[in-house]
Design a protein around this motif. Structure first.
Motif, PDB file in Angstrom:
ATOM      1  N   TYR A  88      34.013  40.618  46.133  1.00 22.22           N
ATOM      2  CA  TYR A  88      34.533  41.928  45.993  1.00 22.22           C
ATOM      3  C   TYR A  88      34.094  42.932  47.247  1.00 22.22           C
ATOM      4  O   TYR A  88      34.595  43.871  47.427  1.00 22.22           O
ATOM      5  N   TRP A  89      33.170  42.129  48.068  1.00 22.17           N
ATOM      6  CA  TRP A  89      32.515  42.674  49.270  1.00 22.17           C
ATOM      7  C   TRP A  89      33.304  42.393  50.647  1.00 22.17           C
ATOM      8  O   TRP A  89      33.240  42.956  51.558  1.00 22.17           O
ATOM      9  N   GLN A  90      34.203  41.328  50.828  1.00 22.02           N
ATOM     10  CA  GLN A  90      35.006  40.872  51.492  1.00 22.02           C
ATOM     11  C   GLN A  90      36.225  40.082  51.046  1.00 22.02           C
ATOM     12  O   GLN A  90      36.376  39.052  50.947  1.00 22.02           O
ATOM     13  N   THR A  91      37.415  41.030  50.779  1.00 22.59           N
ATOM     14  CA  THR A  91      38.346  40.367  49.973  1.00 22.59           C
ATOM     15  C   THR A  91      39.276  39.674  50.624  1.00 22.59           C
ATOM     16  O   THR A  91      40.343  39.462  50.095  1.00 22.59           O
ATOM     17  N   GLU A  92      39.235  39.281  51.900  1.00 24.03           N
ATOM     18  CA  GLU A  92      40.029  38.279  52.428  1.00 24.03           C
ATOM     19  C   GLU A  92      39.310  36.716  51.775  1.00 24.03           C
ATOM     20  O   GLU A  92      40.024  35.979  52.037  1.00 24.03           O
ATOM     21  N   VAL A  93      38.113  36.858  51.197  1.00 24.69           N
ATOM     22  CA  VAL A  93      37.774  35.673  50.679  1.00 24.69           C
ATOM     23  C   VAL A  93      37.941  35.679  49.192  1.00 24.69           C
ATOM     24  O   VAL A  93      37.596  36.552  48.444  1.00 24.69           O
ATOM     25  N   VAL A  94      38.388  34.423  48.674  1.00 24.65           N
ATOM     26  CA  VAL A  94      38.517  34.369  47.190  1.00 24.65           C
ATOM     27  C   VAL A  94      37.757  32.970  46.942  1.00 24.65           C
ATOM     28  O   VAL A  94      37.620  31.726  47.743  1.00 24.65           O
ATOM     29  N   TYR A  95      37.359  32.788  45.574  1.00 24.53           N
ATOM     30  CA  TYR A  95      36.785  31.611  45.004  1.00 24.53           C
ATOM     31  C   TYR A  95      37.631  31.229  43.891  1.00 24.53           C
ATOM     32  O   TYR A  95      38.420  31.650  43.306  1.00 24.53           O
ATOM     33  N   PHE A 131      43.825  19.390  39.564  1.00 21.92           N
ATOM     34  CA  PHE A 131      44.288  19.530  38.268  1.00 21.92           C
ATOM     35  C   PHE A 131      44.323  21.104  37.760  1.00 21.92           C
ATOM     36  O   PHE A 131      44.436  21.711  38.994  1.00 21.92           O
ATOM     37  N   GLU A 132      44.131  21.534  36.773  1.00 22.67           N
ATOM     38  CA  GLU A 132      44.349  23.095  36.293  1.00 22.67           C
ATOM     39  C   GLU A 132      43.210  23.797  37.135  1.00 22.67           C
ATOM     40  O   GLU A 132      42.107  23.455  37.322  1.00 22.67           O
ATOM     41  N   ALA A 133      43.694  25.026  37.870  1.00 20.09           N
ATOM     42  CA  ALA A 133      42.978  25.893  38.634  1.00 20.09           C
ATOM     43  C   ALA A 133      42.520  26.925  37.473  1.00 20.09           C
ATOM     44  O   ALA A 133      43.331  27.828  37.237  1.00 20.09           O
ATOM     45  N   TRP A 134      41.565  26.730  36.746  1.00 16.55           N
ATOM     46  CA  TRP A 134      41.232  27.551  35.582  1.00 16.55           C
ATOM     47  C   TRP A 134      40.911  28.986  36.136  1.00 16.55           C
ATOM     48  O   TRP A 134      41.174  30.017  35.078  1.00 16.55           O
ATOM     49  N   VAL A 135      40.446  29.281  36.985  1.00 12.32           N
ATOM     50  CA  VAL A 135      39.936  30.806  37.634  1.00 12.32           C
ATOM     51  C   VAL A 135      39.884  30.737  38.949  1.00 12.32           C
ATOM     52  O   VAL A 135      39.752  29.892  39.823  1.00 12.32           O
ATOM     53  N   ALA A 136      40.351  32.089  39.222  1.00 13.21           N
ATOM     54  CA  ALA A 136      40.242  32.386  40.572  1.00 13.21           C
ATOM     55  C   ALA A 136      39.813  33.852  40.805  1.00 13.21           C
ATOM     56  O   ALA A 136      40.194  34.600  40.127  1.00 13.21           O
ATOM     57  N   ALA A 137      38.980  34.274  41.601  1.00  9.62           N
ATOM     58  CA  ALA A 137      38.200  35.535  41.912  1.00  9.62           C
ATOM     59  C   ALA A 137      38.003  35.858  43.165  1.00  9.62           C
ATOM     60  O   ALA A 137      37.519  34.890  44.183  1.00  9.62           O
ATOM     61  N   PHE A 138      37.889  37.320  43.740  1.00 12.82           N
ATOM     62  CA  PHE A 138      37.662  37.754  44.861  1.00 12.82           C
ATOM     63  C   PHE A 138      36.190  37.681  45.057  1.00 12.82           C
ATOM     64  O   PHE A 138      35.495  38.035  44.238  1.00 12.82           O
ATOM     65  N   SER A 173      32.000  37.809  41.275  1.00 11.17           N
ATOM     66  CA  SER A 173      31.223  38.196  42.436  1.00 11.17           C
ATOM     67  C   SER A 173      30.638  39.175  41.901  1.00 11.17           C
ATOM     68  O   SER A 173      31.143  40.197  41.049  1.00 11.17           O
ATOM     69  N   SER A 174      29.287  39.513  42.282  1.00  7.59           N
ATOM     70  CA  SER A 174      28.557  40.790  41.765  1.00  7.59           C
ATOM     71  C   SER A 174      29.046  42.101  42.449  1.00  7.59           C
ATOM     72  O   SER A 174      29.323  41.906  43.644  1.00  7.59           O
ATOM     73  N   PRO A 175      29.177  42.827  41.628  1.00  4.33           N
ATOM     74  CA  PRO A 175      29.883  44.222  42.255  1.00  4.33           C
ATOM     75  C   PRO A 175      28.372  45.075  42.693  1.00  4.33           C
ATOM     76  O   PRO A 175      28.743  46.187  43.340  1.00  4.33           O
ATOM     77  N   LYS A 207      35.361  25.999  44.717  1.00  8.87           N
ATOM     78  CA  LYS A 207      35.709  26.390  46.315  1.00  8.87           C
ATOM     79  C   LYS A 207      35.951  27.641  46.602  1.00  8.87           C
ATOM     80  O   LYS A 207      36.202  28.618  45.875  1.00  8.87           O
ATOM     81  N   GLY A 208      35.689  27.894  48.014  1.00  5.86           N
ATOM     82  CA  GLY A 208      35.992  29.327  48.633  1.00  5.86           C
ATOM     83  C   GLY A 208      37.077  29.007  49.684  1.00  5.86           C
ATOM     84  O   GLY A 208      37.167  28.000  50.320  1.00  5.86           O
TER      85      GLY A 208
END
Length: 459
Positions: free
Chosen positions: A203-210, A194-201, A245-247, A219-220
């Motif tokens: 920040y320490w490994q920007t090939e990875v998103v959540y 269904f809706e993907a409400w949020v996506a985020a990087f 992600s915590s900066p 999901k990762g």
């Protein structure tokens, strides 16, 4: 027994005219006094056709730009620009200048990501100018976006990227062409049912998103191999709608859900969260403090807003919520910490950025407080007020609750004699007083942008 506790004081309430859902302080030095605010207004045609065929509702938006007024006037936020758009669902500032200018990314109801460049304007003010736009998908809403630049210290060769999510459950990885600047699609994939409400990087490994979806899944993903999720968690019991992600800590991730819980994770072991913090409201947005590594701000919809102490939560403390501010009859969607901070000065006269302290009179107090002796409303006394401000053509920002000396401040002499200044760059961080913070929230149905001061007081 002596101690200290945080208190939230309302400084200003601004009527946004439309229902409002997004607020973002500029993080770049020299522009941190600027605040962007986005609205989402669902307009239904009043006159239906005679044949009874219903017309789809229209999603209208408006982008406001406000400036923090450094002369300590009773209305510290002043509107400097408004721009009508498609309805805005999310927006974020890039944490580094692009082609020499601050850049704001906007996710809107047309299914597009738009970039706006911040430019100096006449009379020492600023304006946001559109510079690029990319449609993600036909007949969808762009629901969220995040920049890959959330952590300080980006390497010069690190590419600039945006991750976005949409109402069809898809994620979109975009590359920023810095010379334009422009947007280029890299890869799109189906992430949620269904809706993907949020996506985020990460920040320490920007090939990875959540990503978080209305299917209740967190999901990762490795964006180099997006066909299969790197992990999938059902630890939240309802739709996942906020992730950051915590900066400050490399392996720490915060997530929030309609299930009214904030979960804190160690990304090296995602089977179980480090901490589970109930917040009595669906968690639409989460924001780590830009300088204080333990503070996490949560927009809790009908539950107002909360400030969570990461260290206390990770240690299992019951009092992990350091400040809770309910806003009755309100739906808090947007929230953000200001990157401005307060510094104590050695001199006895007030100091104001860009002005001569000797030219100021004694009644212009450096604590951002005015002379009226009545106390400002705090988070404890907002239950009887909806805080809605008014709008006039001459002054679109109406101060509903000016910041004033409280009786407690006067009693313990907290009106400083050493002076305080507002700092807009990082050179004075060592002298910062982080017992005082500015933050902004927005209440959807009330159509109000709220400006707050969070202060730690002794008792």
């Amino acid at each position: 027994q002596q101690g200290s506790r945080p208190r939230g004081d309302l400084l200003q309430a601004v009527d946004t005219e439309h229902t409002v859902d997004s607020v973002e302080w500029c993080p770049l030095a020299g522009c941190r006094h600027l605040l962007a605010c986005g609205t989402y207004q669902l307009w239904k045609p009043e006159d239906w056709p005679a044949d009874g065929e219903c017309q789809p509702p229209i999603r209208l938006g408006r982008l406001y730009l406000y400036s923090w007024n450094e002369d300590r006037s009773p209305c510290p936020l002043v509107e400097v620009q408004r721009r009508d758009t498609s309805a805005i669902l999310d927006m974020k500032w890039c944490h580094v200048p692009v082609a020499g200018h601050p850049l704001l990314g906007v996710a809107d109801a047309s299914g597009s990501i738009e970039l706006l460049r911040l430019l100096p304007s006449e009379q020492d003010t600023w304006t946001l100018q559109p510079c690029s736009r990319l449609a993600l998908e036909k007949q969808c809403l762009a629901l969220s976006l995040d920049w890959s630049t959330g952590k300080a210290g980006r390497a010069s060769d690190q590419p600039l990227k945006i991750i976005s999510s949409d109402s069809k459950g898809q994620l979109h990885l975009l590359k920023i062409l810095e010379a334009g600047p422009g947007l280029q699609a890299v890869v799109t994939w189906r992430a949620h049912q269904f809706e993907a409400w949020v996506a985020a990087f990460n920040y320490w490994q920007t090939e990875v998103v959540y990503s978080g979806g209305d299917d209740g899944l967190l999901k990762g993903w490795d964006t180099r191999m997006p066909d299969t999720a790197a992990f999938s968690s059902r630890r939240h019991s309802m739709g996942v709608c906020s992730i950051q992600s915590s900066p400050h800590r490399e392996n720490i991730l915060a997530t929030g859900s309609y299930d009214e819980h904030v979960l804190l994770w160690d990304t090296r072991s995602l089977r179980q969260p480090l901490a589970d913090v109930p917040v009595q409201g669906g968690v639409w947005r989460l924001k780590w403090h830009p300088f204080q590594r333990d503070l996490l701000l949560a927009a809790c919809m009908h539950g107002g807003f909360k400030i969570i102490n990461y260290q206390m939560a990770a240690e299992g403390e019951q009092e992990a919520i350091s400040l809770s501010c309910p806003l009755p009859n309100s739906l808090v969607y947007g929230i953000d910490w200001s990157w401005l901070y307060f510094c104590h000065l050695p001199q006895t006269q007030p100091s104001f950025p860009g002005s001569d302290p000797e030219a100021r009179t004694a009644d212009q107090d450096p604590t951002l407080k005015v002379a009226d002796p009545s106390p400002a409303p705090s988070s404890e006394c907002l239950a009887d007020s909806d805080g809605v401000g008014g709008t006039t053509p001459q002054n679109r920002s109406k101060l509903e609750a000016p910041l004033q000396p409280s009786a407690e401040d006067k009693k313990d002499g907290r009106l400083p004699t050493t002076g305080i200044k507002i700092c807009d760059c990082d050179q004075d961080l060592e002298a910062a007083d982080f017992d005082i913070n500015l933050l902004a929230t927005c209440s959807f149905y009330n159509r109000v942008l709220h400006l707050w001061k969070k202060e730690t007081i002794d008792y």
